[in-house]
Design a protein around this motif. Structure first.
Motif, PDB file in Angstrom:
ATOM      1  N   ASN A 180       0.802  -1.234   0.000  1.00 38.10           N
ATOM      2  CA  ASN A 180       0.000   0.000   0.000  1.00 38.10           C
ATOM      3  C   ASN A 180       0.833   1.282   0.000  1.00 38.10           C
ATOM      4  N   GLY A 181       2.145   1.156   0.038  1.00 35.57           N
ATOM      5  CA  GLY A 181       2.990   2.328  -0.074  1.00 35.57           C
ATOM      6  C   GLY A 181       3.100   3.165   1.180  1.00 35.57           C
ATOM      7  N   TYR A 182       2.587   2.669   2.304  1.00 42.49           N
ATOM      8  CA  TYR A 182       2.700   3.397   3.559  1.00 42.49           C
ATOM      9  C   TYR A 182       4.140   3.331   4.084  1.00 42.49           C
ATOM     10  N   ASP A 183       4.466   4.208   5.039  1.00 44.72           N
ATOM     11  CA  ASP A 183       5.783   4.192   5.673  1.00 44.72           C
ATOM     12  C   ASP A 183       5.782   3.197   6.826  1.00 44.72           C
ATOM     13  N   PRO A 184       6.665   2.192   6.811  1.00 47.37           N
ATOM     14  CA  PRO A 184       6.732   1.233   7.910  1.00 47.37           C
ATOM     15  C   PRO A 184       7.741   1.678   8.964  1.00 47.37           C
ATOM     16  N   MET A 185       7.383   1.542  10.236  1.00 47.15           N
ATOM     17  CA  MET A 185       8.310   1.912  11.308  1.00 47.15           C
ATOM     18  C   MET A 185       7.885   1.293  12.632  1.00 47.15           C
ATOM     19  N   GLN A 186       8.838   1.237  13.572  1.00 51.86           N
ATOM     20  CA  GLN A 186       8.501   0.844  14.931  1.00 51.86           C
ATOM     21  C   GLN A 186       7.594   1.913  15.537  1.00 51.86           C
ATOM     22  N   SER A 187       6.611   1.505  16.320  1.00 53.78           N
ATOM     23  CA  SER A 187       5.585   2.425  16.826  1.00 53.78           C
ATOM     24  C   SER A 187       6.154   3.630  17.553  1.00 53.78           C
ATOM     25  N   VAL A 188       7.189   3.413  18.339  1.00 52.85           N
ATOM     26  CA  VAL A 188       7.743   4.512  19.128  1.00 52.85           C
ATOM     27  C   VAL A 188       8.312   5.605  18.231  1.00 52.85           C
ATOM     28  N   GLY A 189       8.578   5.286  16.963  1.00 51.96           N
ATOM     29  CA  GLY A 189       9.077   6.291  16.033  1.00 51.96           C
ATOM     30  C   GLY A 189       8.070   7.387  15.757  1.00 51.96           C
ATOM     31  N   LEU A 190       6.776   7.101  15.976  1.00 47.79           N
ATOM     32  CA  LEU A 190       5.739   8.116  15.827  1.00 47.79           C
ATOM     33  C   LEU A 190       5.702   8.992  17.077  1.00 47.79           C
ATOM     34  N   TYR A 191       5.510   8.376  18.227  1.00 52.16           N
ATOM     35  CA  TYR A 191       5.648   9.007  19.543  1.00 52.16           C
ATOM     36  C   TYR A 191       5.472   7.912  20.590  1.00 52.16           C
ATOM     37  N   PRO A 192       6.029   8.102  21.808  1.00 53.60           N
ATOM     38  CA  PRO A 192       5.913   7.077  22.846  1.00 53.60           C
ATOM     39  C   PRO A 192       4.461   6.926  23.309  1.00 53.60           C
ATOM     40  N   THR A 193       4.064   5.695  23.575  1.00 49.87           N
ATOM     41  CA  THR A 193       2.710   5.411  24.046  1.00 49.87           C
ATOM     42  C   THR A 193       2.749   4.343  25.127  1.00 49.87           C
ATOM     43  N   ASP A 194       1.716   4.307  25.955  1.00 49.83           N
ATOM     44  CA  ASP A 194       1.538   3.194  26.893  1.00 49.83           C
ATOM     45  C   ASP A 194       0.052   2.869  27.002  1.00 49.83           C
ATOM     46  N   GLY A 195      -0.244   1.660  27.476  1.00 49.99           N
ATOM     47  CA  GLY A 195      -1.626   1.227  27.609  1.00 49.99           C
ATOM     48  C   GLY A 195      -2.351   1.051  26.292  1.00 49.99           C
ATOM     49  N   THR A 196      -1.612   0.688  25.243  1.00 47.75           N
ATOM     50  CA  THR A 196      -2.191   0.555  23.907  1.00 47.75           C
ATOM     51  C   THR A 196      -2.475  -0.903  23.560  1.00 47.75           C
ATOM     52  N   SER A 197      -3.126  -1.118  22.410  1.00 45.56           N
ATOM     53  CA  SER A 197      -3.536  -2.472  22.042  1.00 45.56           C
ATOM     54  C   SER A 197      -2.353  -3.402  21.814  1.00 45.56           C
ATOM     55  N   ASP A 198      -1.206  -2.861  21.378  1.00 42.94           N
ATOM     56  CA  ASP A 198      -0.058  -3.741  21.185  1.00 42.94           C
ATOM     57  C   ASP A 198       0.496  -4.240  22.516  1.00 42.94           C
ATOM     58  N   ASN A 199       0.209  -3.499  23.603  1.00 40.88           N
ATOM     59  CA  ASN A 199       0.579  -4.007  24.927  1.00 40.88           C
ATOM     60  C   ASN A 199      -0.191  -5.284  25.248  1.00 40.88           C
ATOM     61  N   LEU A 200      -1.464  -5.330  24.881  1.00 42.69           N
ATOM     62  CA  LEU A 200      -2.263  -6.538  25.079  1.00 42.69           C
ATOM     63  C   LEU A 200      -1.801  -7.650  24.147  1.00 42.69           C
ATOM     64  N   ALA A 201      -1.753  -7.346  22.848  1.00 42.18           N
ATOM     65  CA  ALA A 201      -1.522  -8.389  21.854  1.00 42.18           C
ATOM     66  C   ALA A 201      -0.096  -8.934  21.923  1.00 42.18           C
ATOM     67  N   TYR A 202       0.876  -8.084  21.685  1.00 42.91           N
ATOM     68  CA  TYR A 202       2.255  -8.560  21.691  1.00 42.91           C
ATOM     69  C   TYR A 202       2.863  -8.520  23.091  1.00 42.91           C
ATOM     70  N   GLY A 203       2.662  -7.411  23.802  1.00 39.75           N
ATOM     71  CA  GLY A 203       3.295  -7.256  25.107  1.00 39.75           C
ATOM     72  C   GLY A 203       2.895  -8.338  26.086  1.00 39.75           C
ATOM     73  N   GLU A 204       1.604  -8.573  26.220  1.00 39.33           N
ATOM     74  CA  GLU A 204       1.116  -9.564  27.181  1.00 39.33           C
ATOM     75  C   GLU A 204       1.102 -10.971  26.609  1.00 39.33           C
ATOM     76  N   LEU A 205       0.512 -11.140  25.409  1.00 43.79           N
ATOM     77  CA  LEU A 205       0.229 -12.475  24.890  1.00 43.79           C
ATOM     78  C   LEU A 205       1.256 -13.002  23.894  1.00 43.79           C
ATOM     79  N   GLY A 206       2.014 -12.095  23.258  1.00 45.54           N
ATOM     80  CA  GLY A 206       3.024 -12.539  22.308  1.00 45.54           C
ATOM     81  C   GLY A 206       2.541 -12.664  20.879  1.00 45.54           C
ATOM     82  N   ILE A 207       1.321 -12.168  20.575  1.00 42.45           N
ATOM     83  CA  ILE A 207       0.785 -12.230  19.212  1.00 42.45           C
ATOM     84  C   ILE A 207       1.448 -11.145  18.364  1.00 42.45           C
ATOM     85  N   ALA A 208       1.765 -11.450  17.128  1.00 45.50           N
ATOM     86  CA  ALA A 208       2.248 -10.422  16.211  1.00 45.50           C
ATOM     87  C   ALA A 208       1.204  -9.314  16.109  1.00 45.50           C
ATOM     88  N   HIS A 209       1.654  -8.070  16.198  1.00 50.10           N
ATOM     89  CA  HIS A 209       0.736  -6.930  16.207  1.00 50.10           C
ATOM     90  C   HIS A 209       1.183  -5.894  15.193  1.00 50.10           C
TER      91      HIS A 209
END
Length: 222
Positions: A180-209
Motif C-alpha cells: 500500500n505504499g505506507y511508511d513502515p516503522m517501529q511504533s515509538v518512532g511516531l511518539y511514545p505510548t503506553d496502555g495501547t492495544s499492542d501491549n495486550l496483543a504482543y506485550g502480554e500475549l506474544g501475538i504479532a501486532h
C-alpha cells in the motif's frame, strides 16, 4: 477505538464483505477462510462515534465521569492493562487531555470487553519482560486499524528498544507496506505510548501486532 477516525470502521466492514462475497471465486480468500479464523470487531467505541458523526472531533469514549464539560471520556487506546501508565508522556493523567488514560488499567467497559475477548482466543506465550521473545511458531495476527498518517507500525511503542521478535515484526510491517505504499516503522518512532492495544496483543500475549494508520485526515471522504 478513536471515534473521529472515520475510515476505520468503513474499511473493516468492506474487508468483511470482500471475504464473504469472494469466497467461492477467489482462491486466496478461499484458502484464508478454510484454514483460519478471522475475528473482526467493527466498532469498539460506538458512543464516541455517534458524537464524532455530528462533526465533533471526538477521540475518546463517552465516560461522563471524566471531563463532562469538555473533551469527555477516556482514550481507549491508552487504557489497556498491560503497560498502563508506564511511560513518561505515553498517556495523560489529565482527564480533559485527549490521551487521558483513565483511573485504572482496563477501567473502561469497552477495553475490558476487548481484553476478555482476545484472551479467550489466544494463550499467553510471552514472558513478562521486554526481552522475552514469543516463540517463532506463535499463532495469530492482531491488526489495529486507526487513522490517519499512512503508516504501518509494529511494537514496541513504549520503548526505543527493539522487540525481541523485531526481525519478524519488521519483515511483516515492510511486507504490508510494499502493497500500500505506507511508511513502515517501529511504533515509538511516531511518539511514545503506553496502555495501547499492542501491549495486550504482543506485550502480554506474544501475538504479532500491526497498527495501520489509514489515510490523510480524521474525517476522510470515502
Amino acid at each position: 477505538m478513536h471515534a473521529r477516525e472515520y475510515a476505520t470502521a468503513a474499511l473493516t466492514l468492506d474487508f468483511a464483505k470482500t471475504l464473504l462475497n469472494n469466497f467461492e471465486t477467489d482462491p486466496d480468500i478461499n484458502w484464508i477462510l478454510n484454514r483460519h479464523q478471522i475475528h473482526i470487531l467493527l466498532q469498539t467505541n460506538p458512543d464516541g462515534r455517534k458524537i464524532a458523526e455530528t462533526g465533533v472531533s471526538q477521540r475518546k469514549n463517552v465516560n461522563e465521569n471524566h471531563c463532562n464539560i469538555g473533551t469527555v471520556g477516556v482514550d481507549l487506546n491508552r487504557n489497556f492493562s498491560f503497560g498502563w501508565n508506564t511511560v513518561e508522556g505515553g498517556s495523560s493523567g489529565n482527564e480533559c487531555n485527549q490521551t487521558f488514560r483513565g483511573i485504572a488499567p482496563g477501567s473502561e467497559p469497552e477495553v475490558s470487553a476487548l481484553e476478555t475477548y482476545i484472551r479467550s482466543i489466544y494463550p499467553d506465550v510471552r514472558g513478562d519482560n521486554d526481552t522475552d521473545a514469543a516463540p517463532v511458531d506463535t499463532k495469530g495476527l492482531y491488526l489495529d486499524i486507526h487513522s490517519y498518517s499512512e503508516l504501518i507500525l509494529w511494537p514496541f511503542g513504549h520503548s526505543e528498544m527493539l522487540a525481541p521478535n523485531n526481525k519478524g515484526l519488521k519483515a511483516l510491517g515492510r511486507k504490508l507496506a510494499f502493497f500500500n505504499g505506507y511508511d513502515p516503522m517501529q511504533s515509538v518512532g511516531l511518539y511514545p505510548t503506553d496502555g495501547t492495544s499492542d501491549n495486550l496483543a504482543y506485550g502480554e500475549l506474544g501475538i504479532a501486532h500491526i497498527t495501520f494508520e489509514l489515510g490523510t485526515a480524521f474525517f476522510q471522504q470515502c
